[in-house]
Design a protein around this motif. Structure first.
Motif, PDB file in Angstrom:
ATOM      1  N   ARG A  58      16.135  81.093  65.814  1.00 31.69           N
ATOM      2  CA  ARG A  58      15.977  81.901  64.606  1.00 31.69           C
ATOM      3  C   ARG A  58      16.934  81.485  63.498  1.00 31.69           C
ATOM      4  N   HIS A  59      18.011  80.786  63.889  1.00 34.24           N
ATOM      5  CA  HIS A  59      18.944  80.308  62.868  1.00 34.24           C
ATOM      6  C   HIS A  59      18.316  79.245  61.973  1.00 34.24           C
ATOM      7  N   ASP A  60      17.135  78.742  62.327  1.00 34.22           N
ATOM      8  CA  ASP A  60      16.415  77.796  61.471  1.00 34.22           C
ATOM      9  C   ASP A  60      15.940  78.459  60.178  1.00 34.22           C
ATOM     10  N   PHE A  61      15.872  79.794  60.176  1.00 31.79           N
ATOM     11  CA  PHE A  61      15.178  80.495  59.103  1.00 31.79           C
ATOM     12  C   PHE A  61      16.026  81.597  58.474  1.00 31.79           C
ATOM     13  N   THR A  62      15.764  81.845  57.202  1.00 30.52           N
ATOM     14  CA  THR A  62      16.333  83.006  56.513  1.00 30.52           C
ATOM     15  C   THR A  62      15.286  84.095  56.354  1.00 30.52           C
ATOM     16  N   THR A  63      14.060  83.797  56.788  1.00 32.12           N
ATOM     17  CA  THR A  63      12.968  84.758  56.754  1.00 32.12           C
ATOM     18  C   THR A  63      12.548  85.087  58.186  1.00 32.12           C
ATOM     19  N   VAL A  64      11.788  86.151  58.339  1.00 31.93           N
ATOM     20  CA  VAL A  64      11.275  86.555  59.653  1.00 31.93           C
ATOM     21  C   VAL A  64       9.799  86.910  59.525  1.00 31.93           C
ATOM     22  N   ALA A  65       8.980  86.253  60.307  1.00 32.13           N
ATOM     23  CA  ALA A  65       7.552  86.574  60.324  1.00 32.13           C
ATOM     24  C   ALA A  65       7.254  87.675  61.335  1.00 32.13           C
ATOM     25  N   ASP A  66       7.920  87.614  62.476  1.00 30.85           N
ATOM     26  CA  ASP A  66       7.690  88.590  63.548  1.00 30.85           C
ATOM     27  C   ASP A  66       9.021  88.834  64.240  1.00 30.85           C
ATOM     28  N   ASP A  67       9.581  90.022  64.066  1.00 29.03           N
ATOM     29  CA  ASP A  67      10.893  90.308  64.663  1.00 29.03           C
ATOM     30  C   ASP A  67      10.796  90.790  66.100  1.00 29.03           C
ATOM     31  N   SER A  68       9.562  90.921  66.611  1.00 27.18           N
ATOM     32  CA  SER A  68       9.399  91.397  67.987  1.00 27.18           C
ATOM     33  C   SER A  68       9.222  90.260  68.977  1.00 27.18           C
ATOM     34  N   ARG A  69       8.826  89.076  68.476  1.00 27.41           N
ATOM     35  CA  ARG A  69       8.575  87.939  69.359  1.00 27.41           C
ATOM     36  C   ARG A  69       8.788  86.663  68.561  1.00 27.41           C
ATOM     37  N   PHE A  70       9.510  85.739  69.141  1.00 27.45           N
ATOM     38  CA  PHE A  70       9.812  84.499  68.432  1.00 27.45           C
ATOM     39  C   PHE A  70       8.809  83.422  68.813  1.00 27.45           C
ATOM     40  N   HIS A  71       7.928  83.089  67.864  1.00 20.15           N
ATOM     41  CA  HIS A  71       7.014  81.967  68.052  1.00 20.15           C
ATOM     42  C   HIS A  71       7.354  80.953  66.976  1.00 20.15           C
ATOM     43  N   TYR A  72       7.745  79.761  67.430  1.00 19.78           N
ATOM     44  CA  TYR A  72       8.363  78.795  66.535  1.00 19.78           C
ATOM     45  C   TYR A  72       7.438  78.361  65.395  1.00 19.78           C
ATOM     46  N   GLN A  73       6.199  78.003  65.711  1.00 16.76           N
ATOM     47  CA  GLN A  73       5.285  77.543  64.657  1.00 16.76           C
ATOM     48  C   GLN A  73       4.984  78.645  63.642  1.00 16.76           C
ATOM     49  N   THR A  74       4.853  79.869  64.121  1.00 16.97           N
ATOM     50  CA  THR A  74       4.611  80.985  63.205  1.00 16.97           C
ATOM     51  C   THR A  74       5.766  81.135  62.230  1.00 16.97           C
ATOM     52  N   GLU A  75       6.988  81.056  62.751  1.00 18.90           N
ATOM     53  CA  GLU A  75       8.161  81.194  61.892  1.00 18.90           C
ATOM     54  C   GLU A  75       8.302  79.997  60.948  1.00 18.90           C
ATOM     55  N   GLN A  76       7.951  78.804  61.434  1.00 20.83           N
ATOM     56  CA  GLN A  76       8.009  77.624  60.568  1.00 20.83           C
ATOM     57  C   GLN A  76       7.036  77.754  59.401  1.00 20.83           C
ATOM     58  N   GLN A  77       5.807  78.156  59.691  1.00 22.97           N
ATOM     59  CA  GLN A  77       4.815  78.302  58.636  1.00 22.97           C
ATOM     60  C   GLN A  77       5.249  79.365  57.634  1.00 22.97           C
ATOM     61  N   HIS A  78       5.757  80.479  58.122  1.00 25.78           N
ATOM     62  CA  HIS A  78       6.207  81.567  57.253  1.00 25.78           C
ATOM     63  C   HIS A  78       7.367  81.094  56.369  1.00 25.78           C
ATOM     64  N   ALA A  79       8.272  80.337  56.955  1.00 30.28           N
ATOM     65  CA  ALA A  79       9.416  79.841  56.195  1.00 30.28           C
ATOM     66  C   ALA A  79       8.977  78.842  55.124  1.00 30.28           C
ATOM     67  N   TRP A  80       8.001  78.000  55.456  1.00 32.65           N
ATOM     68  CA  TRP A  80       7.515  77.022  54.471  1.00 32.65           C
ATOM     69  C   TRP A  80       6.890  77.739  53.268  1.00 32.65           C
ATOM     70  N   ILE A  81       6.111  78.756  53.531  1.00 31.44           N
ATOM     71  CA  ILE A  81       5.431  79.485  52.460  1.00 31.44           C
ATOM     72  C   ILE A  81       6.429  80.274  51.622  1.00 31.44           C
ATOM     73  N   ASN A  82       7.466  80.810  52.267  1.00 36.72           N
ATOM     74  CA  ASN A  82       8.381  81.740  51.601  1.00 36.72           C
ATOM     75  C   ASN A  82       9.770  81.170  51.331  1.00 36.72           C
ATOM     76  N   ASP A  83       9.894  79.836  51.372  1.00 43.41           N
ATOM     77  CA  ASP A  83      11.193  79.189  51.109  1.00 43.41           C
ATOM     78  C   ASP A  83      12.285  79.777  51.998  1.00 43.41           C
ATOM     79  N   GLY A  84      11.988  79.834  53.290  1.00 41.94           N
ATOM     80  CA  GLY A  84      12.898  80.506  54.208  1.00 41.94           C
ATOM     81  C   GLY A  84      13.592  79.611  55.209  1.00 41.94           C
TER      82      GLY A  84
END
Length: 253
Positions: A58-84
């Motif tokens: 999670r330290h890869d990101f300043t944004t969170v797509a899903d705080d209940s479960r960490f799925h790496y690709q989901t968080e990567q996509q969310h971070a790319w869209i939201n500059d996270g």
């Protein structure tokens, strides 16, 4: 020369070795000299020297797509869209984005690339930035760019042959090459300095010259430089959108 006299292609050298006086580091230095002499801008990501953290989380990101479960690709996509993306990943992705050629320099350890380089690839070549569903191989985001790799082994060339203990070097490196091709890059034949710790100074000098010559030829190719100049000129400078569903990675194929 290209049709744009102001175009100067760029290269990113990714070095994965902890010792600045190693032969692998000398290969990095030879690459810098050769590529600059060929008229390229050159940057270096010294993974050990810069203290790169290869462990994803999670330290890869300043944004969170899903705080209940960490799925790496989901968080990567969310971070790319939201500059996270975290600062270190923003830095590395900006370096990659500027590069027309990627050059990986590393020792062969335990039959593969060093863990720090694998971790760099996993964190930096993220979903949305480096690939997405429908944008792989010949449709990859980095098509038109080139990649080269220079590596040093402890074992002699005979050990990396059919029927010998390590098997063919092409089989050892196949997963690495295909992973780079996955993003659309054209991968040059790997340069291998076999048994680097076991050869004399003259042999090491010959390795470095051959490696430099190989990079000079790749960087000086007029057709490739012309194509890159046109591709760079066509870029808008705007951030690339991800035109695939947010759950594309989990959809049935």
């Amino acid at each position: 020369m290209t049709s744009d006299p102001n175009f100067r292609p760029s290269a990113l050298i990714v070095l994965a070795h902890p010792e600045p006086t190693s032969f692998t580091a000398a290969m990095k230095d030879a690459a810098v000299r050769a590529l600059e002499a060929a008229g390229m801008n050159v940057e270096v990501s010294d993974l050990y020297g810069e203290g790169f953290n290869p462990v994803a989380g999670r330290h890869d990101f300043t944004t969170v797509a899903d705080d209940s479960r960490f799925h790496y690709q989901t968080e990567q996509q969310h971070a790319w869209i939201n500059d996270g993306y975290a600062d270190d990943l923003q830095r590395e992705q900006q370096r990659v984005a500027r590069a027309d050629m990627l050059v990986f320099v590393f020792p062969l350890w335990w039959g593969g690339i060093p863990a720090i380089l694998k971790g760099w690839a996993e964190r930096v070549f993220s979903y949305g930035f480096a690939y997405a569903d429908g944008y792989r191989f010949d449709k990859g985001y980095f098509r038109g760019r080139r990649a080269a790799m220079g590596l040093a082994t402890g074992g002699p060339k005979a050990r990396f042959s059919t029927g010998d203990v390590y098997g063919e070097i092409s089989l050892t490196l196949y997963p690495v090459i295909r992973a780079i091709e996955y993003m659309g890059l054209e991968v040059a034949e790997p340069f291998v300095a076999y048994a680097a710790p076991r050869v004399d100074d003259e042999g090491r000098a010959a390795y470095l010259q051959e490696w430099a010559d190989r990079l000079t030829a790749l960087a000086s190719d007029p057709e490739w430089r012309e194509a890159r100049a046109k591709e760079r000129a066509a870029e808008t400078g705007e951030k690339r959108a991800i035109d695939v569903p947010s759950n594309a990675w989990s959809m049935q194929r």
